[in-house]
Scaffold this motif. Structure first.
Motif, short mmCIF file in Angstrom:
data_model
loop_
_atom_site.label_atom_id
_atom_site.label_comp_id
_atom_site.label_asym_id
_atom_site.label_seq_id
_atom_site.Cartn_x
_atom_site.Cartn_y
_atom_site.Cartn_z
N GLU A 100 0.83 -1.19 0.00
CA GLU A 100 0.00 0.00 0.00
C GLU A 100 0.87 1.25 0.00
OE1 GLU A 100 -3.22 0.16 -0.26
OE2 GLU A 100 -3.52 -2.03 -0.23
N PRO A 101 0.50 2.27 -0.80
CA PRO A 101 1.25 3.53 -0.78
C PRO A 101 1.20 4.18 0.60
CG PRO A 101 -0.22 3.42 -2.68
CD PRO A 101 -0.60 2.29 -1.78
N VAL A 102 2.31 4.77 1.02
CA VAL A 102 2.35 5.47 2.30
C VAL A 102 2.87 6.88 2.08
CG1 VAL A 102 2.67 3.37 3.66
CG2 VAL A 102 4.66 4.60 2.80
N ALA A 103 2.45 7.78 2.95
CA ALA A 103 2.92 9.15 2.87
C ALA A 103 4.38 9.22 3.31
CB ALA A 103 2.07 10.05 3.76
N THR B 113 8.29 8.78 -12.66
CA THR B 113 8.89 10.12 -12.78
C THR B 113 8.93 10.85 -11.44
OG1 THR B 113 6.71 10.99 -13.35
CG2 THR B 113 8.16 10.35 -15.18
N ILE B 114 8.28 10.28 -10.44
CA ILE B 114 8.32 10.85 -9.10
C ILE B 114 8.64 9.76 -8.09
CG2 ILE B 114 6.71 12.74 -9.62
CD1 ILE B 114 4.53 11.08 -8.26
N ARG B 115 9.10 10.17 -6.94
CA ARG B 115 9.42 9.22 -5.88
C ARG B 115 8.13 8.65 -5.28
NH1 ARG B 115 9.43 8.80 -0.52
NH2 ARG B 115 11.13 7.65 0.49
N SER B 116 8.19 7.37 -4.89
CA SER B 116 7.05 6.75 -4.21
C SER B 116 7.54 5.79 -3.15
CB SER B 116 6.16 6.00 -5.21
OG SER B 116 6.84 4.89 -5.76
N GLU B 117 6.71 5.54 -2.15
CA GLU B 117 7.04 4.62 -1.07
C GLU B 117 5.81 3.78 -0.76
OE1 GLU B 117 8.56 4.82 3.59
OE2 GLU B 117 9.11 6.42 2.18
N LYS B 118 6.01 2.46 -0.68
CA LYS B 118 4.93 1.53 -0.37
C LYS B 118 5.39 0.58 0.72
CE LYS B 118 3.43 1.57 -5.23
NZ LYS B 118 3.19 0.74 -6.44
N SER B 119 4.42 0.00 1.43
CA SER B 119 4.79 -0.95 2.48
C SER B 119 3.65 -1.90 2.75
CB SER B 119 5.17 -0.20 3.77
OG SER B 119 4.03 0.41 4.32
N ASN B 120 4.01 -3.02 3.41
CA ASN B 120 3.00 -3.91 3.98
C ASN B 120 3.30 -4.02 5.47
OD1 ASN B 120 5.21 -5.60 4.17
ND2 ASN B 120 4.51 -7.06 2.63
N ASN B 121 2.96 -5.11 6.09
CA ASN B 121 3.14 -5.22 7.55
C ASN B 121 4.61 -5.22 7.96
OD1 ASN B 121 0.40 -5.31 8.01
ND2 ASN B 121 0.31 -7.56 7.86
N THR B 122 5.47 -5.75 7.14
CA THR B 122 6.87 -5.93 7.55
C THR B 122 7.88 -5.27 6.64
OG1 THR B 122 7.04 -8.03 6.35
CG2 THR B 122 6.34 -8.13 8.66
N PHE C 190 15.57 3.56 -9.76
CA PHE C 190 16.14 2.97 -8.55
C PHE C 190 15.02 2.40 -7.68
CE2 PHE C 190 19.28 6.35 -9.53
CZ PHE C 190 20.42 5.57 -9.62
N ARG C 191 15.34 1.29 -7.00
CA ARG C 191 14.36 0.69 -6.09
C ARG C 191 15.06 0.13 -4.86
NH1 ARG C 191 10.68 -3.74 -8.58
NH2 ARG C 191 12.54 -5.05 -8.39
N PHE C 192 14.65 0.59 -3.69
CA PHE C 192 15.06 0.02 -2.41
C PHE C 192 13.98 -0.95 -1.95
CE2 PHE C 192 18.02 3.62 -1.63
CZ PHE C 192 19.10 2.90 -1.16
N THR C 193 14.39 -2.12 -1.43
CA THR C 193 13.45 -3.06 -0.83
C THR C 193 14.07 -3.65 0.43
OG1 THR C 193 14.33 -4.88 -2.17
CG2 THR C 193 12.40 -3.71 -3.04
#
Length: 463
Positions: free
Chosen positions: A343-346, A418-427, A441-444
């Motif tokens: 899910e996207p997070v702020a 074209t813009i930064r985004s951040e998503k997460s789940n429970n962990t 680029f992608r951090f996981t």
């Protein structure tokens, strides 16, 4: 006679010229000369508490075969840790109040059993004016030209990868604009890559105390990340000035003494384990051996019922499918291209871990430059399907991809974000940000590494 007198005058003038030239051109100080020290001696014997009722700074006695060898004192070694043990000590003798005291600088056990013990990871390179640490896996030699050449001990080709020298300051140096500050020394750092893809770091640090500069020429292959971290650690350990050198030497000797004391603790543990009585048949039929000693609870304060519950939990974990078990144990799991369940997070605040100790990393091949916070290891594992390269990170040393705790990937894409985004789940968390028209680029990784991922992200640059 006149001719002989003339010869004598010429010889005298020649001798005077030699003396004058010697005054005008003095020999240069050896940059690798050590601090002047008192005559060091080595003694051996058994250590006992001090037992003479006189005013003295001695705290212990050293005896051999029932006879006094020396009164001992030390600012470096905790002699209490070695009472009753046969030891070998290095130090100097000094007379204080009509009594000779042996001041211990280092100590080694002579009667310890062979037990596993921790070893120092670093050695101390110390001279009269400066000091630094370097890995025990390295060794060096000094050349007549006044340079230290470092090699890897296990390298059969004995290739020199680090050359260190001390040089006099030149007028041009005073006009140079420093671009680094390392160990409170301003300096200049230059990185180049040769035709064999070897990276060469040229670091010159300007002394704050003397009219001299310190030059480090370090060469490494792209994948030699551990060697680069060791070089960075060496630079950040650099100290200069006689007082600071003495402090470094004392700290090093103190650590060596602590490791000797650790041998005693390990020996005690080993003996205790060997002497632990076996469980009797009666105890097997009834209460356990631990229950006989501690009652109804284990040494950790855990009841038998709680211990049983923990075993059940462990058994349940063992029966889980691998991916679910890893998630429950908070182990790192690689995130594949499909992140639809996230899910996207702020964007939230984070603790910036990048500071002056952070490691500068640059790859001309991938056009990537970034900083990695101190205390984190990383390795480039190269390309994968749909990915130009994958860099794994961890808060501890690792050798293969399974040891990585989080990842930075350069992902190929026809429609990169074209813009930064951040998503997460429970962990876990996924951070994506632009790179080029056909990649991003992608951090996981696990959420607990979000701060370090965000810290690195802010330093990532494409060139």
């Amino acid at each position: 006679m006149k001719l002989q007198n003339r010869h004598k005058i010429l010889i005298g003038l020649f001798a005077a010229a030699i003396v004058i030239s010697a005054c005008v051109f003095p020999e240069k100080d050896d940059p690798f000369s050590r601090l002047p020290s008192e005559q060091t001696e080595t003694l051996e014997g058994e250590i006992f508490p001090f037992s003479v009722s006189v005013a003295t700074r001695a705290t212990h006695r050293l005896e051999k075969e029932g006879k006094l060898v020396a009164y001992l004192a030390s600012d470096v070694v905790r002699l209490d840790d070695f009472v009753g043990r046969n030891v070998e000590v290095d130090g100097v003798k000094r007379t204080e109040k009509m009594r000779e005291i042996f001041w211990v600088e280092s100590i080694r056990l002579l009667d310890v059993q062979e037990v596993h013990k921790e070893e120092l990871e670093d050695k101390l390179f110390s001279t009269k004016r400066f000091a630094f640490i370097y890995p025990t896996t390295w060794e060096y030699s000094l050349s007549p030209s006044g340079m230290a050449h470092f090699i890897q001990k296990d390298d059969p080709a004995r290739r020199v990868f680090l050359v260190f020298s001390v040089e006099e300051l030149e007028n041009e140096d005073k006009k140079t604009d420093p671009n680094v500050l390392i160990s409170n020394l301003a300096g200049v750092k230059k990185i180049t890559t040769d035709e064999l893809d070897r990276e060469r770091q040229e670091v010159v640090l300007f002394s704050n105390v003397y009219e001299q500069k310190y030059r480090f020429s370090f060469t490494s292959m792209f994948e030699e990340f551990e060697k680069k971290k060791d070089f960075f650690k060496l630079l950040n350990s650099f100290v200069e000035g006689e007082d600071n050198v003495r402090v470094s030497e004392e700290a090093y000797q103190r650590r060596l003494a602590e490791l000797e004391a650790e041998k005693i603790k390990e020996e005690v543990k080993t003996i205790a384990a060997q002497e632990t009585p076996e469980t009797t048949p009666e105890a097997k039929e009834g209460e356990s051996f631990l229950e006989k000693i501690f009652g109804s609870k284990s040494p950790e304060g855990e009841t038998t019922e709680e211990a049983s519950s923990e075993k059940d939990t462990q058994a349940e974990q063992a029966s889980l499918p691998k991916t679910e078990k890893e998630e429950n144990l908070q182990q790192p799991a690689e995130i594949k291209n499909d992140v639809s369940q996230f899910e996207p997070v702020a964007q939230e605040d984070y603790q910036n871990l990048v500071d002056e100790k952070s490691f500068d990393y640059e790859s001309s091949y991938y056009g990537l430059r970034m900083k990695v916070p101190w205390g984190y290891w990383f390795r480039n594992f190269g390309p994968a399907e749909g990915i130009l390269t994958r860099i794994g990170f961890s808060d501890q040393e690792f050798t293969d991809s399974t040891g990585s705790k989080f990842w930075l990937e350069i992902v190929q894409s026809d429609t990169p974000p074209t813009i930064r985004s951040e998503k997460s789940n429970n962990t876990q968390v996924v951070i994506e940000f632009p790179r080029s028209s056909d990649s991003y680029f992608r951090f996981t990784g696990l959420k607990k590494f979000r701060d370090v991922m965000r810290s690195i992200e802010e330093t990532v640059k494409k060139f």
